[in-house]
Design a protein around this motif. Structure first.
Motif, PDB file in Angstrom:
ATOM      1  N   UNK A  47       0.761  -1.182  -0.132  1.00 24.73           N
ATOM      2  CA  UNK A  47       0.014   0.040   0.086  1.00 24.73           C
ATOM      3  C   UNK A  47       0.865   1.219  -0.134  1.00 24.73           C
ATOM      4  N   UNK A  48       1.838   1.159   0.857  1.00 24.53           N
ATOM      5  CA  UNK A  48       2.847   2.449   0.966  1.00 24.53           C
ATOM      6  C   UNK A  48       3.427   2.581  -0.565  1.00 24.53           C
ATOM      7  N   UNK A  49       3.956   1.624  -1.212  1.00 26.61           N
ATOM      8  CA  UNK A  49       4.593   1.758  -2.484  1.00 26.61           C
ATOM      9  C   UNK A  49       3.535   2.346  -3.435  1.00 26.61           C
ATOM     10  N   UNK A  50       2.247   1.872  -3.597  1.00 29.82           N
ATOM     11  CA  UNK A  50       1.228   2.455  -4.404  1.00 29.82           C
ATOM     12  C   UNK A  50       1.011   3.753  -4.201  1.00 29.82           C
ATOM     13  N   UNK A  51       0.985   4.149  -2.671  1.00 26.52           N
ATOM     14  CA  UNK A  51       0.661   5.566  -2.585  1.00 26.52           C
ATOM     15  C   UNK A  51       1.879   6.444  -2.903  1.00 26.52           C
ATOM     16  N   UNK A  52       3.128   5.990  -2.772  1.00 25.10           N
ATOM     17  CA  UNK A  52       4.063   6.913  -3.244  1.00 25.10           C
ATOM     18  C   UNK A  52       4.022   6.951  -4.918  1.00 25.10           C
ATOM     19  N   UNK A  53       4.073   5.748  -5.546  1.00 24.79           N
ATOM     20  CA  UNK A  53       4.178   5.612  -7.005  1.00 24.79           C
ATOM     21  C   UNK A  53       2.944   6.671  -7.590  1.00 24.79           C
ATOM     22  N   UNK A  54       1.894   6.455  -7.091  1.00 27.78           N
ATOM     23  CA  UNK A  54       0.617   7.060  -7.639  1.00 27.78           C
ATOM     24  C   UNK A  54       1.020   8.673  -7.686  1.00 27.78           C
ATOM     25  N   UNK A  55       1.610   9.236  -6.594  1.00 28.67           N
ATOM     26  CA  UNK A  55       2.137  10.645  -6.810  1.00 28.67           C
ATOM     27  C   UNK A  55       3.340  11.062  -7.565  1.00 28.67           C
ATOM     28  N   UNK A  56       4.156  10.192  -7.998  1.00 28.72           N
ATOM     29  CA  UNK A  56       5.348  10.532  -8.569  1.00 28.72           C
ATOM     30  C   UNK A  56       5.064  10.154 -10.189  1.00 28.72           C
ATOM     31  N   UNK A  57       3.899   9.283 -10.480  1.00 28.86           N
ATOM     32  CA  UNK A  57       3.899   8.877 -11.919  1.00 28.86           C
ATOM     33  C   UNK A  57       2.700   9.468 -12.386  1.00 28.86           C
ATOM     34  N   UNK A  58       2.580   9.701 -13.576  1.00 27.53           N
ATOM     35  CA  UNK A  58       1.331  10.239 -14.233  1.00 27.53           C
ATOM     36  C   UNK A  58       0.520   9.141 -14.447  1.00 27.53           C
ATOM     37  N   UNK A  59      -0.623   8.965 -14.572  1.00 25.41           N
ATOM     38  CA  UNK A  59      -1.689   7.953 -14.786  1.00 25.41           C
ATOM     39  C   UNK A  59      -1.458   7.154 -15.890  1.00 25.41           C
ATOM     40  N   UNK A  60      -0.881   7.440 -16.726  1.00 22.69           N
ATOM     41  CA  UNK A  60      -0.413   6.411 -18.095  1.00 22.69           C
ATOM     42  C   UNK A  60       0.767   5.405 -17.432  1.00 22.69           C
ATOM     43  N   UNK A  61       1.804   6.267 -16.815  1.00 24.16           N
ATOM     44  CA  UNK A  61       2.784   5.523 -16.537  1.00 24.16           C
ATOM     45  C   UNK A  61       2.378   4.470 -15.469  1.00 24.16           C
ATOM     46  N   UNK A  62       1.579   5.275 -14.414  1.00 22.73           N
ATOM     47  CA  UNK A  62       1.035   4.071 -13.239  1.00 22.73           C
ATOM     48  C   UNK A  62       0.346   3.158 -13.964  1.00 22.73           C
ATOM     49  N   UNK A  80      14.689   4.955  -6.469  1.00 19.26           N
ATOM     50  CA  UNK A  80      15.114   5.544  -7.786  1.00 19.26           C
ATOM     51  C   UNK A  80      14.046   6.474  -8.395  1.00 19.26           C
ATOM     52  N   UNK A  81      12.831   6.281  -8.154  1.00 18.43           N
ATOM     53  CA  UNK A  81      11.872   7.032  -8.842  1.00 18.43           C
ATOM     54  C   UNK A  81      11.621   8.398  -7.963  1.00 18.43           C
ATOM     55  N   UNK A  82      11.892   8.327  -6.819  1.00 21.09           N
ATOM     56  CA  UNK A  82      12.015   9.686  -6.357  1.00 21.09           C
ATOM     57  C   UNK A  82      13.400  10.455  -6.352  1.00 21.09           C
ATOM     58  N   UNK A 124      13.751  -1.529 -13.144  1.00 18.82           N
ATOM     59  CA  UNK A 124      15.202  -1.653 -12.934  1.00 18.82           C
ATOM     60  C   UNK A 124      15.308  -1.795 -11.358  1.00 18.82           C
ATOM     61  N   UNK A 125      14.786  -1.138 -10.534  1.00 16.75           N
ATOM     62  CA  UNK A 125      14.884  -1.394  -9.023  1.00 16.75           C
ATOM     63  C   UNK A 125      14.423  -2.637  -8.674  1.00 16.75           C
ATOM     64  N   UNK A 126      13.447  -3.118  -9.360  1.00 17.77           N
ATOM     65  CA  UNK A 126      12.954  -4.471  -8.985  1.00 17.77           C
ATOM     66  C   UNK A 126      13.712  -5.462  -9.410  1.00 17.77           C
ATOM     67  N   UNK A 127      14.349  -5.203 -10.416  1.00 20.99           N
ATOM     68  CA  UNK A 127      15.301  -6.122 -11.164  1.00 20.99           C
ATOM     69  C   UNK A 127      16.437  -6.585 -10.090  1.00 20.99           C
ATOM     70  N   UNK A 128      17.013  -5.454  -9.611  1.00 26.10           N
ATOM     71  CA  UNK A 128      18.161  -5.328  -8.520  1.00 26.10           C
ATOM     72  C   UNK A 128      17.804  -5.950  -7.389  1.00 26.10           C
ATOM     73  N   UNK A 129      16.786  -5.652  -6.830  1.00 24.97           N
ATOM     74  CA  UNK A 129      16.076  -6.310  -5.647  1.00 24.97           C
ATOM     75  C   UNK A 129      15.885  -7.580  -5.493  1.00 24.97           C
ATOM     76  N   UNK A 130      15.485  -8.179  -6.797  1.00 31.49           N
ATOM     77  CA  UNK A 130      14.986  -9.393  -6.989  1.00 31.49           C
ATOM     78  C   UNK A 130      16.274 -10.358  -7.049  1.00 31.49           C
ATOM     79  N   UNK A 131      17.715  -9.889  -7.070  1.00 30.03           N
ATOM     80  CA  UNK A 131      18.755 -10.693  -7.040  1.00 30.03           C
ATOM     81  C   UNK A 131      19.214 -10.857  -5.680  1.00 30.03           C
ATOM     82  N   UNK A 174       7.995   4.673 -14.954  1.00 31.25           N
ATOM     83  CA  UNK A 174       7.758   3.235 -14.149  1.00 31.25           C
ATOM     84  C   UNK A 174       8.951   2.421 -14.665  1.00 31.25           C
ATOM     85  N   UNK A 175       9.915   2.690 -15.786  1.00 31.41           N
ATOM     86  CA  UNK A 175      11.095   1.912 -15.912  1.00 31.41           C
ATOM     87  C   UNK A 175      12.038   1.903 -15.037  1.00 31.41           C
TER      88      UNK A 175
END
Length: 502
Positions: free
Chosen positions: A31-46, A172-174, A185-192, A180-181
């Protein structure tokens, strides 16, 4: 038989508590992730980002092949030394499945993007495609640690892994004001990092033990897991129908609003999930030993008692958020997503019904085939009916109402089948009087809270309004419960007593 006894039985209280805490931390961080990304992305990216999550979670059911569930089924049947061998074998298979999943995403990105009518999705899926290879081997942590009664590690793992995901996806977004790209990329790093942590965690129960070959074959593993995939696929088909139609016919921005709003409160799943864990073996025993009819009466008493106490915990909170749905959504996602409130309200209506955990009853009765067929039928209804709603009403809100109504009907069908099998009336399974009193009490208290805050000499807005409402709600709810012959404390207190005792 009192629920207090059930919660204490065989040390399950503290085990269920840790599982619930792990689930809560995962949901809270999402929920925290969604709340932050909603504010930084435009609706198309989100919207594109949420579509990637939708595609991944949908295909995950297929490519994981039910393998995470085999740990809880097979590990108790073997020694710990052999269990180590089983965990290594299944994890290797998950790694291979992850590789196939990644390749599939990369090769079919254009087709998926075309289906969802979002050309940008193709690029996002290709960048995302290596992630399943890294994440599928991490699955199964819950089954391993629940088998060896070390569920505290589930809570720790979920909290640590979700915190890392939040950090690497959002930061990275902040910092770079990225799209969203950057999040992918951040998701790819944390997956390792998650793969390394998960492999370490999977070895914790077997420290100091020599690996001993087990007689368990992959044929046996898939013989158990693949039938579960069928049931899961029908369930996935039901859940994904409304998302598909909204994404395809109403656009990315509406899909973003729907994704942020059409969610259920997390603690509902926590309570019902813990109840299922406790009740399933007891139902099985009562039904198996029911030779003179006494077992049915005891089961009915147990069921009604559990259902009443689940409602006492869940209903007041659902009423609170139902009255404050718009404020909750705006507080979480900003005014941009105010339209998500209507979907949030619709989704919460289901919480009044899904406290009825019918699956343990059906499984204990041996009605797994009925369970699978029922989900197949409702999957067909979800897709055919959803299409007719889109064509006939051209409204995403009506589609959300249809989806919720269908879930309620599924619960009713399940209860009717249980009633037939137990030779009792459906209404005997529902503590109607207690539930009506709970609803009436919570609604009257919430109306009183709204009036009290309205009388305050200074304007109260947004987060402060939500906090004050919650405080006033709790302060009024507990002392007035006696007027309705309700006792909230008596339900919560034994849980904490059992936890402390263990």
């Amino acid at each position: 038989m009192d629920l207090r006894y059930l919660l204490r039985a065989e040390g399950k209280t503290i085990q269920a508590m840790w599982v619930a805490m792990g689930s809560l931390s995962s949901f809270a961080l999402a929920i925290v992730s969604a709340a932050i990304l909603s504010r930084y992305f435009n609706k198309t990216d989100y919207g594109t980002y949420r579509q990637i999550l939708y595609v991944y979670n949908t295909l995950l059911i297929i490519f994981s092949a039910g393998l995470p569930s085999v740990f809880a089924y097979f590990l108790p049947r073997y020694t710990a030394e052999q269990g180590k061998d089983i965990v290594i074998k299944v994890t290797k298979v998950l790694l291979i499945a992850g590789g196939v999943f990644s390749l599939f995403l990369f090769l079919t990105a254009d087709i998926i993007a075309s289906l969802l009518k979002n050309p940008e999705l193709s690029r996002g899926l290709r960048i995302f495609s290596p992630i399943p290879l890294l994440l599928l081997p991490t699955l199964g942590i819950d089954g391993i640690f629940s088998t060896y009664k070390k569920t505290i590690y589930i809570a720790i793992y979920n909290t640590v892994s979700r915190s890392l995901m939040l950090l690497f996806i959002v930061l990275p977004v902040i910092l770079f004001k990225g799209t969203y790209i950057h999040a992918i990329y951040g998701w790819l790093v944390v997956s390792v990092l998650m793969l390394i942590i998960a492999l370490y965690y999977k070895n914790i129960p077997f420290r100091g033990l020599m690996r001993q070959g087990s007689s368990l074959t992959l044929k046996e593993v898939f013989g158990y897991s693949l039938p579960l995939v069928g049931a899961s696929l029908w369930g996935m088909a039901i859940r994904s129908a409304d998302q598909f139609y909204i994404s395809r016919y109403f656009g990315i921005e509406v899909f973003a609003e729907f994704s942020n709003g059409f969610i259920e409160l997390p603690f509902v799943g926590m309570v019902t999930g813990a109840t299922s864990v406790v009740l399933m073996p007891l139902f099985s025993k009562l039904i198996h030993e029911n030779t003179n009819g006494n077992g049915t009466a005891e089961l009915l008493e147990l069921w009604r008692n559990a259902l009443t106490k689940s409602a006492i915990i869940i209903y007041p909170i659902v009423i609170f958020f139902l009255f404050n749905s718009r404020l909750t959504v705006v507080t979480l996602y900003s005014d941009t997503y105010a339209n998500s409130a209507v979907y949030f309200s619709i989704a919460m209506m289901l919480n009044f019904f899904n406290i009825i955990v019918f699956a343990p009853l059906l499984f204990a009765l041996g009605e797994t085939r009925f369970y699978a067929r029922m989900h197949m039928c409702f999957a067909i209804i979800a897709w055919a009916g959803g299409y007719m709603v889109v064509i006939g009403f051209d409204s995403p809100v009506i589609l959300a109402v249809f989806s919720t109504a269908m879930a309620v009907v599924k619960i009713a069908v399940s209860l009717r089948h249980v009633g037939v099998k137990l030779n009792i009336r459906v209404f005997e399974l529902i503590p109607g009087k207690e539930i009506l009193l709970l609803l009436l009490h919570s609604i009257l208290v919430m109306i009183s809270v709204k009036l009290l805050i309205g009388l305050m000499p200074f304007p109260v807005e947004n987060i402060l309004f939500l906090i004050l409402s919650f405080i006033f709600f709790g302060v009024l709810l507990l002392p007035t419960a006696r007027l309705f012959n309700l006792n909230y404390i008596s339900v919560i207190k034994p849980i904490f007593q059992g936890t402390i005792a263990k």
